[in-house]
Design an enzyme around this catalytic site. Structure first.
Site, PDB file in Angstrom:
ATOM      1  N   PRO A  30      -3.177 -47.058  33.489  1.00 50.51           N
ATOM      2  CA  PRO A  30      -3.638 -48.322  32.909  1.00 50.51           C
ATOM      3  C   PRO A  30      -2.525 -49.282  32.491  1.00 50.51           C
ATOM      4  CG  PRO A  30      -3.800 -46.545  31.308  1.00 50.51           C
ATOM      5  CD  PRO A  30      -3.319 -45.918  32.574  1.00 50.51           C
ATOM      6  N   ASP A  53      -1.159 -53.712  43.546  1.00 46.59           N
ATOM      7  CA  ASP A  53      -2.068 -54.795  43.177  1.00 46.59           C
ATOM      8  C   ASP A  53      -1.758 -55.316  41.776  1.00 46.59           C
ATOM      9  OD1 ASP A  53      -3.416 -53.012  41.474  1.00 46.59           O
ATOM     10  OD2 ASP A  53      -4.768 -52.404  43.080  1.00 46.59           O
ATOM     11  N   LYS A  75      -5.310 -58.300  43.804  1.00 50.38           N
ATOM     12  CA  LYS A  75      -6.614 -58.956  43.846  1.00 50.38           C
ATOM     13  C   LYS A  75      -7.022 -59.277  42.425  1.00 50.38           C
ATOM     14  CE  LYS A  75      -8.556 -55.814  46.369  1.00 50.38           C
ATOM     15  NZ  LYS A  75      -9.656 -55.003  46.812  1.00 50.38           N
ATOM     16  N   GLY A 106      -3.914 -49.744  40.230  1.00 53.55           N
ATOM     17  CA  GLY A 106      -4.078 -49.606  38.789  1.00 53.55           C
ATOM     18  C   GLY A 106      -5.086 -48.519  38.461  1.00 53.55           C
ATOM     19  N   ASP A 108      -7.089 -45.293  38.315  1.00 54.47           N
ATOM     20  CA  ASP A 108      -7.339 -44.245  39.293  1.00 54.47           C
ATOM     21  C   ASP A 108      -7.846 -44.897  40.583  1.00 54.47           C
ATOM     22  OD1 ASP A 108      -7.969 -41.133  39.685  1.00 54.47           O
ATOM     23  OD2 ASP A 108      -9.541 -42.326  40.638  1.00 54.47           O
ATOM     24  N   THR A 136      -7.578 -43.419  34.433  1.00 54.26           N
ATOM     25  CA  THR A 136      -8.380 -44.630  34.573  1.00 54.26           C
ATOM     26  C   THR A 136      -8.365 -45.432  33.268  1.00 54.26           C
ATOM     27  OG1 THR A 136     -10.499 -45.463  35.347  1.00 54.26           O
ATOM     28  CG2 THR A 136     -10.579 -43.540  33.929  1.00 54.26           C
ATOM     29  N   ALA A 137      -8.591 -46.745  33.401  1.00 55.68           N
ATOM     30  CA  ALA A 137      -8.468 -47.652  32.250  1.00 55.68           C
ATOM     31  C   ALA A 137      -9.336 -47.216  31.075  1.00 55.68           C
ATOM     32  CB  ALA A 137      -8.838 -49.067  32.682  1.00 55.68           C
ATOM     33  N   MET A 188     -14.583 -54.748  34.095  1.00 56.80           N
ATOM     34  CA  MET A 188     -14.777 -56.091  34.666  1.00 56.80           C
ATOM     35  C   MET A 188     -15.956 -56.813  34.021  1.00 56.80           C
ATOM     36  SD  MET A 188     -14.143 -54.997  38.633  1.00 56.80           S
ATOM     37  CE  MET A 188     -14.755 -53.333  38.475  1.00 56.80           C
ATOM     38  N   GLY A 217      -5.171 -52.576  27.690  1.00 59.35           N
ATOM     39  CA  GLY A 217      -5.045 -51.265  27.046  1.00 59.35           C
ATOM     40  C   GLY A 217      -3.778 -50.528  27.439  1.00 59.35           C
TER      41      GLY A 217
HETATM   42  C1  LIG Z   1     -11.007 -53.348  39.905  1.00 63.26           C
HETATM   43  S1  LIG Z   1     -11.135 -52.436  38.420  1.00 63.26           S
HETATM   44  C2  LIG Z   1      -9.931 -51.200  38.736  1.00 63.26           C
HETATM   45  C3  LIG Z   1     -10.062 -50.024  37.830  1.00 63.26           C
HETATM   46  C4  LIG Z   1      -8.976 -48.985  38.031  1.00 63.26           C
HETATM   47  N1  LIG Z   1      -9.061 -48.405  39.346  1.00 63.26           N
HETATM   48  C5  LIG Z   1      -9.029 -47.900  36.957  1.00 63.26           C
HETATM   49  O1  LIG Z   1      -9.303 -46.745  37.286  1.00 63.26           O
HETATM   50  O2  LIG Z   1      -8.764 -48.210  35.810  1.00 63.26           O
HETATM   51  C6  LIG Z   1     -10.293 -53.528  37.322  1.00 63.26           C
HETATM   52  C7  LIG Z   1     -10.810 -53.440  35.898  1.00 63.26           C
HETATM   53  O3  LIG Z   1     -10.295 -52.308  35.226  1.00 63.26           O
HETATM   54  C8  LIG Z   1     -10.179 -52.596  33.851  1.00 63.26           C
HETATM   55  N2  LIG Z   1      -8.783 -52.407  33.439  1.00 63.26           N
HETATM   56  C9  LIG Z   1      -7.758 -52.030  34.217  1.00 63.26           C
HETATM   57  N3  LIG Z   1      -6.633 -51.869  33.496  1.00 63.26           N
HETATM   58  C10 LIG Z   1      -6.963 -52.158  32.223  1.00 63.26           C
HETATM   59  C11 LIG Z   1      -6.262 -52.172  30.994  1.00 63.26           C
HETATM   60  N4  LIG Z   1      -4.957 -51.846  30.934  1.00 63.26           N
HETATM   61  N5  LIG Z   1      -6.927 -52.522  29.869  1.00 63.26           N
HETATM   62  C12 LIG Z   1      -8.237 -52.837  29.901  1.00 63.26           C
HETATM   63  N6  LIG Z   1      -8.955 -52.840  31.034  1.00 63.26           N
HETATM   64  C13 LIG Z   1      -8.340 -52.505  32.177  1.00 63.26           C
HETATM   65  C14 LIG Z   1     -10.637 -54.029  33.661  1.00 63.26           C
HETATM   66  O4  LIG Z   1     -12.014 -54.009  33.335  1.00 63.26           O
HETATM   67  C15 LIG Z   1     -10.406 -54.606  35.023  1.00 63.26           C
HETATM   68  O5  LIG Z   1     -11.179 -55.757  35.243  1.00 63.26           O
END
Ligand SMILES: C[S@@+](CC[C@H](N)C(=O)[O-])C[C@H]1O[C@@H](n2cnc3c(N)ncnc32)[C@H](O)[C@@H]1O
Length: 275
Positions: A30, A53, A75, A106, A108, A136-137, A188, A217
């Site tokens: 994250p 990305d 993206k 980013g 997982d 994952t986030a 998202m 986060g």
């Molecule tokens: C396309 S998804 C990808 C998720 C990623 N594959 C994961 O496992 O965390 C992107 C979303 O993940 C969340 N996200 C990713 N990194 C984050 C972070 N550091 N803090 C808060 N939300 C995060 C947000 O909701 C963002 O819009």
């Protein structure tokens, strides 16, 4: 069509073959580089080219060797730098050129990450690949926000959903989400936050159910806004949060008041707690 699953993957330590490379689909976590897996770091050190990305943090990218070619394929919601098909094609192209290709994503790769689509293309081209999970986030942001997602006094289950607006509406199973003793994490979802809170109340969750939004986060710019389903949208609008953010709904959010430990932006003092 040849399937890559029958092909042995060259170990990360093996000398690179001239003919065909391999793709390593790696979860970058994250944001905090200390949350990378050992496997991720090993593969990063040996990559010829890295396709990354917009959610891969600068701290993680800084761990790539100088010699590694960096290709941004990021993206964002309104700004698709590169379409998914073009990314898939680029992975194939680099691998067929014999390179060790690091596909850094980013969090997982398999959690709202379209990692499955990418390895499907690789598989169709007979290109060896490996998938390395990342934090994952939801897990990273909850941990660094001091919100234990399934604290047994408050939750028996935890669901991850996307709040991404498709054709202007969020198509979620509201009755299944609005269950007691369940924590909901919405990826998202920032733009749809008012609608999500309203729908959960309409489907039976009490207005005073705890809820939070975590921005960035695990990073030095992490911010957390807490409230209830009734109060959170206004608080978040006032705080002017920026993506990426996660919404966490459930009474586990209230535990943050005493369990908040992370002091963002204080590198020498990761904890705000007195020992
Ligand atoms: C396309 S998804 C990808 C998720 C990623 N594959 C994961 O496992 O965390 C992107 C979303 O993940 C969340 N996200 C990713 N990194 C984050 C972070 N550091 N803090 C808060 N939300 C995060 C947000 O909701 C963002 O819009």
């Amino acid at each position: 069509m040849s399937r890559s699953s029958s092909r042995p993957l060259p170990p990360a330590s093996a000398p690179r073959r001239a003919a065909r490379g391999a793709v390593y689909l790696v979860g970058a976590g994250p944001g905090d580089p200390d949350l990378l897996t050992v496997r991720a770091l090993k593969l990063m050190r040996r990559a010829d080219v890295a396709l990354y990305d917009n959610l891969v943090s600068p701290g993680v990218l800084a761990l790539l060797p100088e010699r590694t070619e960096r290709v941004y394929v990021g993206k964002q919601r309104a700004n698709h730098t590169m379409r998914q098909e073009a990314i898939n094609a680029l992975l194939v192209e680099h691998a067929l050129a014999g390179k060790r290709v690091l596909r850094l994503k980013g969090g997982d790769p398999f959690v709202f990450g379209r990692g499955g689509e990418e390895i499907d293309t690789l598989s169709a081209h007979g290109i060896p690949f490996e998938v390395v999970p990342g934090i994952t986030a939801a897990l990273g942001a909850a941990a660094y926000a001091g919100i234990p997602l399934t604290h047994r006094d408050h939750a028996q289950s935890c669901v991850f959903v996307t709040g991404h607006l498709k054709d202007g509406s969020v198509d979620l199973d509201w009755p299944a989400l609005a269950r007691p003793r369940q924590t909901i994490v919405v990826y998202m979802g920032l733009l749809s936050l008012p609608m999500i809170c309203r729908k959960l109340v309409e489907h039976g969750l009490p207005r005073d159910t705890g809820a939070a939004v975590v921005q960035h986060g695990t990073t030095p710019t992490q911010r957390v806004v807490t409230g209830t389903l009734a109060t959170l949208p206004a608080r978040v609008a006032k705080a002017k949060l920026h993506a990426p953010t996660l919404i966490i709904v459930g009474n586990v959010v209230r535990l943050r008041e005493k369990l908040n430990w992370f002091a963002p932006g204080v590198p020498s003092r990761r904890t705000s707690r007195k020992r």
